[in-house]
Design an enzyme around this catalytic site. Sequence first.
Site, PDB file in Angstrom:
ATOM      1  N   SER A   5      42.824  36.180  25.511  1.00  0.00           N
ATOM      2  CA  SER A   5      42.392  36.908  26.702  1.00  0.00           C
ATOM      3  C   SER A   5      41.715  35.943  27.659  1.00  0.00           C
ATOM      4  O   SER A   5      40.703  35.320  27.325  1.00  0.00           O
ATOM      5  CB  SER A   5      41.417  38.024  26.329  1.00  0.00           C
ATOM      6  N   HIS A  33      46.766  37.372  27.760  1.00  0.00           N
ATOM      7  CA  HIS A  33      46.251  38.714  28.031  1.00  0.00           C
ATOM      8  C   HIS A  33      45.341  38.639  29.261  1.00  0.00           C
ATOM      9  O   HIS A  33      44.385  37.860  29.304  1.00  0.00           O
ATOM     10  CB  HIS A  33      45.476  39.175  26.796  1.00  0.00           C
ATOM     11  N   ASP A  35      42.919  40.732  31.769  1.00  0.00           N
ATOM     12  CA  ASP A  35      42.123  41.952  31.871  1.00  0.00           C
ATOM     13  C   ASP A  35      41.804  42.267  33.329  1.00  0.00           C
ATOM     14  O   ASP A  35      41.013  41.575  33.964  1.00  0.00           O
ATOM     15  CB  ASP A  35      40.827  41.789  31.072  1.00  0.00           C
ATOM     16  N   MET A  37      40.025  44.736  35.758  1.00  0.00           N
ATOM     17  CA  MET A  37      38.978  45.775  35.739  1.00  0.00           C
ATOM     18  C   MET A  37      38.579  46.095  37.177  1.00  0.00           C
ATOM     19  O   MET A  37      38.450  45.187  38.003  1.00  0.00           O
ATOM     20  CB  MET A  37      37.747  45.265  34.989  1.00  0.00           C
ATOM     21  N   HIS A  66      46.428  44.027  31.042  1.00  0.00           N
ATOM     22  CA  HIS A  66      45.676  45.175  30.524  1.00  0.00           C
ATOM     23  C   HIS A  66      44.885  45.755  31.680  1.00  0.00           C
ATOM     24  O   HIS A  66      43.867  45.194  32.092  1.00  0.00           O
ATOM     25  CB  HIS A  66      44.769  44.674  29.386  1.00  0.00           C
ATOM     26  N   MET A  68      42.453  48.076  33.190  1.00  0.00           N
ATOM     27  CA  MET A  68      41.327  49.002  32.970  1.00  0.00           C
ATOM     28  C   MET A  68      40.905  49.512  34.341  1.00  0.00           C
ATOM     29  O   MET A  68      39.886  49.103  34.898  1.00  0.00           O
ATOM     30  CB  MET A  68      40.188  48.255  32.256  1.00  0.00           C
ATOM     31  N   MET A 137      42.028  49.708  21.377  1.00  0.00           N
ATOM     32  CA  MET A 137      40.778  49.015  21.701  1.00  0.00           C
ATOM     33  C   MET A 137      39.839  49.061  20.498  1.00  0.00           C
ATOM     34  O   MET A 137      39.565  50.134  19.951  1.00  0.00           O
ATOM     35  CB  MET A 137      40.092  49.672  22.906  1.00  0.00           C
ATOM     36  N   ASP A 175      42.603  44.869  20.519  1.00  0.00           N
ATOM     37  CA  ASP A 175      41.861  44.140  21.556  1.00  0.00           C
ATOM     38  C   ASP A 175      40.370  44.430  21.427  1.00  0.00           C
ATOM     39  O   ASP A 175      39.942  45.578  21.569  1.00  0.00           O
ATOM     40  CB  ASP A 175      42.377  44.594  22.932  1.00  0.00           C
TER      41      ASP A 175
HETATM   42  C1  DX5 Z   1      37.556  43.966  26.927  1.00  0.00           C
HETATM   43  C2  DX5 Z   1      38.890  43.312  27.139  1.00  0.00           C
HETATM   44  C3  DX5 Z   1      39.248  42.301  26.132  1.00  0.00           C
HETATM   45  C4  DX5 Z   1      38.280  41.153  26.027  1.00  0.00           C
HETATM   46  C5  DX5 Z   1      38.212  40.823  24.576  1.00  0.00           C
HETATM   47  O1  DX5 Z   1      37.470  45.118  27.677  1.00  0.00           O
HETATM   48  O2  DX5 Z   1      39.922  44.281  27.149  1.00  0.00           O
HETATM   49  O3  DX5 Z   1      40.575  41.826  26.318  1.00  0.00           O
HETATM   50  O4  DX5 Z   1      38.665  40.002  26.715  1.00  0.00           O
HETATM   51  O5  DX5 Z   1      37.241  39.865  24.410  1.00  0.00           O
HETATM   52  P1  DX5 Z   1      36.737  39.428  22.963  1.00  0.00           P
HETATM   53  O6  DX5 Z   1      37.942  38.900  22.222  1.00  0.00           O
HETATM   54  O7  DX5 Z   1      35.728  38.392  23.261  1.00  0.00           O
HETATM   55  O8  DX5 Z   1      36.167  40.653  22.304  1.00  0.00           O
HETATM   56 ZN    ZN Z   2      41.983  43.491  27.179  1.00  0.00          ZN
END
Ligand code: DX5
Ligand code: ZN
Length: 228
Positions: A5, A33, A35, A37, A66, A68, A137, A175
């Site tokens: 990620s 990956h 993220d 947000m 991903h 969010m 998750m 994840d």
């Molecule tokens: C959190 C993200 C993850 C995050 C995971 O909301 O969706 O992808 O990067 O990070 P780690 O592996 O550090 O928990």
């Molecule tokens: Zn993620």
Amino acid sequence: MIAPSMLSADFARLADEADVVTGAPGEGADWLHIDVMDAHFVPNLTLGLPIVQSLLKATDVPLDCHLMIEDPDRWAPAYAEAGAYNVTVHVEAAHDPVGLAKNLRAAGAKAGLSLKPGTPLEDYVDTLKHYDTLLIMSVEPGFGGQSFIPEVLDKVRTARRLVDTGHLTVLVEIDGGINADTVEQAAEAGVDCFVAGSAVYGADDPMKAVQALRSKVVKADPQRWATA
Ligand code: DX5
Ligand code: ZN
């Protein structure tokens, strides 16, 4: 499969950070990956489509986006059109998840559906028939570096069973909080693809961290991966 990620990477050097985990097939990252947000669906803000478009030009590793975000029905297809390999939306945010999966696939991407830790899988089995990937998750979405929630492993086992018995064809992805201490239990429960942020980009050698995670996955179930 291991999907580092980039949330834990240096955002000013994303192309270099992608290169750091890129190796020969089966060696480095299988997917990257990303993220996204929006500070509404989750209380954090990261990056959006323009940066994903730039990163697509900078790496050959498939991007696993991903999202969010609120209203993914409106925003997610553009990530597929841009060339993201897999576009994952949250079932808690989607208004018409079946229609959205169709749009993502029509735009050329795999369609992914994500469930927050408290969202039951049982309610969405029919919906998941329209999806290619299921992102379970194992932390509350929003931040990297949180602790793994072991209770979600029941959901992983259920998903694995549904796939192995032919009821679903999704790839099972996990994840949140995946690291050297937690990856084996996730592997034993039946995960196909492991997202890891801080465990990869927080390591002195991110490439070695990817390889260490992969060898733990294989060790947890050698038979399954011998034929993969
Ligand atoms: C959190 C993200 C993850 C995050 C995971 O909301 O969706 O992808 O990067 O990070 P780690 O592996 O550090 O928990
Ligand atoms: Zn993620």
